[in-house]
Motif scaffolding. Structure first.
Motif, PDB file in Angstrom:
ATOM      1  N   UNK A  42       0.823  -1.204   0.000  1.00  0.00           N
ATOM      2  CA  UNK A  42       0.000   0.000   0.000  1.00  0.00           C
ATOM      3  C   UNK A  42       0.861   1.260   0.000  1.00  0.00           C
ATOM      4  N   UNK A  43       0.334   2.296  -0.665  1.00  0.00           N
ATOM      5  CA  UNK A  43       1.073   3.557  -0.802  1.00  0.00           C
ATOM      6  C   UNK A  43       1.508   4.119   0.540  1.00  0.00           C
ATOM      7  N   UNK A  44       0.617   3.979   1.545  1.00  0.00           N
ATOM      8  CA  UNK A  44       0.917   4.567   2.847  1.00  0.00           C
ATOM      9  C   UNK A  44       0.953   3.491   3.938  1.00  0.00           C
ATOM     10  N   UNK A  45       1.567   2.362   3.643  1.00  0.00           N
ATOM     11  CA  UNK A  45       1.651   1.272   4.630  1.00  0.00           C
ATOM     12  C   UNK A  45       2.331   1.789   5.900  1.00  0.00           C
ATOM     13  N   UNK A  46       1.843   1.393   7.049  1.00  0.00           N
ATOM     14  CA  UNK A  46       2.450   1.816   8.321  1.00  0.00           C
ATOM     15  C   UNK A  46       3.705   0.998   8.639  1.00  0.00           C
ATOM     16  N   UNK A  47       3.750  -0.215   8.075  1.00  0.00           N
ATOM     17  CA  UNK A  47       4.889  -1.106   8.333  1.00  0.00           C
ATOM     18  C   UNK A  47       5.579  -1.436   7.017  1.00  0.00           C
ATOM     19  N   UNK A  48       6.902  -1.296   7.008  1.00  0.00           N
ATOM     20  CA  UNK A  48       7.690  -1.685   5.836  1.00  0.00           C
ATOM     21  C   UNK A  48       8.632  -2.814   6.227  1.00  0.00           C
ATOM     22  N   UNK A  49       8.601  -3.890   5.485  1.00  0.00           N
ATOM     23  CA  UNK A  49       9.526  -5.004   5.716  1.00  0.00           C
ATOM     24  C   UNK A  49      10.635  -4.936   4.681  1.00  0.00           C
ATOM     25  N   UNK A  50      11.867  -4.981   5.146  1.00  0.00           N
ATOM     26  CA  UNK A  50      13.001  -4.898   4.220  1.00  0.00           C
ATOM     27  C   UNK A  50      13.787  -6.208   4.272  1.00  0.00           C
ATOM     28  N   UNK A  51      13.879  -6.879   3.146  1.00  0.00           N
ATOM     29  CA  UNK A  51      14.674  -8.097   3.041  1.00  0.00           C
ATOM     30  C   UNK A  51      16.060  -7.793   2.508  1.00  0.00           C
ATOM     31  N   UNK A  52      16.751  -8.830   2.061  1.00  0.00           N
ATOM     32  CA  UNK A  52      18.118  -8.620   1.561  1.00  0.00           C
ATOM     33  C   UNK A  52      18.122  -8.291   0.079  1.00  0.00           C
ATOM     34  N   UNK A  53      17.680  -9.229  -0.728  1.00  0.00           N
ATOM     35  CA  UNK A  53      17.679  -9.069  -2.178  1.00  0.00           C
ATOM     36  C   UNK A  53      16.742 -10.126  -2.742  1.00  0.00           C
ATOM     37  N   UNK A  54      16.272  -9.938  -3.993  1.00  0.00           N
ATOM     38  CA  UNK A  54      15.401 -10.955  -4.572  1.00  0.00           C
ATOM     39  C   UNK A  54      16.133 -12.288  -4.667  1.00  0.00           C
ATOM     40  N   UNK A  55      15.404 -13.372  -4.552  1.00  0.00           N
ATOM     41  CA  UNK A  55      15.971 -14.700  -4.799  1.00  0.00           C
ATOM     42  C   UNK A  55      15.624 -15.136  -6.214  1.00  0.00           C
ATOM     43  N   UNK A  56      15.882 -16.393  -6.495  1.00  0.00           N
ATOM     44  CA  UNK A  56      15.664 -16.934  -7.843  1.00  0.00           C
ATOM     45  C   UNK A  56      14.238 -16.684  -8.341  1.00  0.00           C
ATOM     46  N   UNK A  57      13.252 -17.026  -7.526  1.00  0.00           N
ATOM     47  CA  UNK A  57      11.853 -16.878  -7.944  1.00  0.00           C
ATOM     48  C   UNK A  57      11.462 -15.410  -8.100  1.00  0.00           C
ATOM     49  N   UNK A  58      11.946 -14.606  -7.160  1.00  0.00           N
ATOM     50  CA  UNK A  58      11.626 -13.178  -7.185  1.00  0.00           C
ATOM     51  C   UNK A  58      12.194 -12.543  -8.455  1.00  0.00           C
ATOM     52  N   UNK A  59      13.415 -12.971  -8.805  1.00  0.00           N
ATOM     53  CA  UNK A  59      14.071 -12.452 -10.003  1.00  0.00           C
ATOM     54  C   UNK A  59      13.245 -12.784 -11.254  1.00  0.00           C
ATOM     55  N   UNK A  60      12.687 -13.982 -11.277  1.00  0.00           N
ATOM     56  CA  UNK A  60      11.918 -14.405 -12.453  1.00  0.00           C
ATOM     57  C   UNK A  60      10.541 -13.757 -12.484  1.00  0.00           C
ATOM     58  N   UNK A  61       9.931 -13.620 -11.290  1.00  0.00           N
ATOM     59  CA  UNK A  61       8.550 -13.119 -11.250  1.00  0.00           C
ATOM     60  C   UNK A  61       8.450 -11.600 -11.069  1.00  0.00           C
ATOM     61  N   UNK A  62       9.561 -10.975 -10.659  1.00  0.00           N
ATOM     62  CA  UNK A  62       9.542  -9.518 -10.496  1.00  0.00           C
ATOM     63  C   UNK A  62       8.820  -9.039  -9.257  1.00  0.00           C
ATOM     64  N   UNK A  63       8.639  -9.941  -8.267  1.00  0.00           N
ATOM     65  CA  UNK A  63       7.921  -9.596  -7.033  1.00  0.00           C
ATOM     66  C   UNK A  63       8.758 -10.043  -5.840  1.00  0.00           C
ATOM     67  N   UNK A  64       8.776  -9.244  -4.765  1.00  0.00           N
ATOM     68  CA  UNK A  64       9.551  -9.682  -3.591  1.00  0.00           C
ATOM     69  C   UNK A  64       8.866 -10.809  -2.828  1.00  0.00           C
ATOM     70  N   UNK A  65       9.665 -11.652  -2.229  1.00  0.00           N
ATOM     71  CA  UNK A  65       9.197 -12.694  -1.296  1.00  0.00           C
ATOM     72  C   UNK A  65       8.095 -13.588  -1.859  1.00  0.00           C
ATOM     73  N   UNK A  66       8.350 -14.154  -3.032  1.00  0.00           N
ATOM     74  CA  UNK A  66       7.404 -15.105  -3.606  1.00  0.00           C
ATOM     75  C   UNK A  66       7.988 -16.523  -3.692  1.00  0.00           C
ATOM     76  N   UNK A  67       9.233 -16.705  -3.188  1.00  0.00           N
ATOM     77  CA  UNK A  67       9.857 -18.027  -3.208  1.00  0.00           C
ATOM     78  C   UNK A  67       9.807 -18.680  -1.831  1.00  0.00           C
ATOM     79  N   UNK A  68      10.737 -19.592  -1.557  1.00  0.00           N
ATOM     80  CA  UNK A  68      10.734 -20.319  -0.275  1.00  0.00           C
ATOM     81  C   UNK A  68      10.844 -19.414   0.958  1.00  0.00           C
ATOM     82  N   UNK A  69      11.677 -18.382   0.897  1.00  0.00           N
ATOM     83  CA  UNK A  69      11.785 -17.466   2.053  1.00  0.00           C
ATOM     84  C   UNK A  69      10.461 -16.726   2.237  1.00  0.00           C
TER      85      UNK A  69
END
Ligand code: URA
Length: 205
Positions: A42-69
């Motif tokens: 959301x544009x004005x989310x109250x909470x932001x989660x920051x990970x390290x970097x995209x993984x294999x699945x994220x790289x392919x799908x273009x979305x964060x946190x869509x793989x095993x992690x």
């Protein structure tokens, strides 16, 4: 994925070019990545989660946190009573850094210079979303959030703290749970993530 022809001499955006994440050449990670993975939420989310970097699945799908992690994170979010759709999810580094092992693209930890080069995009997200609480998932995220390459998890993991006018909660990265050596260590690491997410929810209900 969009492929943009950029020669090394043009590593920085020209003055007449828009400076977009997709075209970012501040470090070399774009070369081996399928695409940059921007944050979502959301544009004005109250909470932001920051990970390290995209993984294999994220790289392919273009979305964060869509793989095993992402699956571990989803479980922890549900257990903490935090709705994934209510939080902004992003990474300290927006391109997947990997090395080939057999046929698999294995995650490589980004170098501090890559974290620093990518920090501009996290700053942009923080300025735009203005979350009350940032949850740093692991040491790379913490270093970027703190703008301090020597920041360590052990120093700050016990309790939320204030940084630049917002709360920061530091917890293990979800893939730390997957890598832990035995069931008990996995359970403990997972519980730290759940507890941190609960803290975040308390600070930004
Ligand atoms: N690990 C991360 O840090 N971020 C992702 O988006 C996926 C895995």
């Amino acid at each position: 994925a969009t492929t943009i022809a950029v020669t090394p001499e043009r590593a920085q955006p020209r003055r007449d070019e828009p400076d977009t994440l997709d075209q970012c050449r501040r470090c070399d990670l774009w070369r081996n990545a399928t695409q940059a993975v921007p944050g979502v939420g959301p544009k004005k989310a109250r909470i932001m989660l920051v990970g390290e970097q995209p993984g294999d699945q994220e790289d392919l799908q273009g979305q964060p946190f869509v793989g095993p992690a992402g699956a571990v994170l989803d479980r922890a979010l549900a257990e903490a009573g935090v709705e994934r759709d209510h939080v902004y999810l992003t990474n300290a580094v927006k391109h997947f850094k990997w090395e080939l092992r057999g046929k698999r693209r294995l995650h490589k930890t980004p170098a501090q210079r890559e974290v620093a080069a990518c920090h501009v995009w996290l700053e942009e997200e923080l300025a735009r979303v203005k979350p009350d609480v940032v949850v740093a998932l692991g040491a790379t995220a913490l270093k970027s959030v703190m703008k301090d390459g020597s920041a360590t998890m052990s120093a700050v993991m016990d309790a939320p703290f204030q940084h630049e006018g917002r709360w920061v909660v530091a917890v293990y990265h979800p893939s730390f749970v997957l890598r832990a050596r035995d069931e008990e260590s996995r359970r403990q690491a997972y519980e730290v993530i759940v507890a941190g997410l609960r803290e975040a929810l308390k600070l930004a209900p």
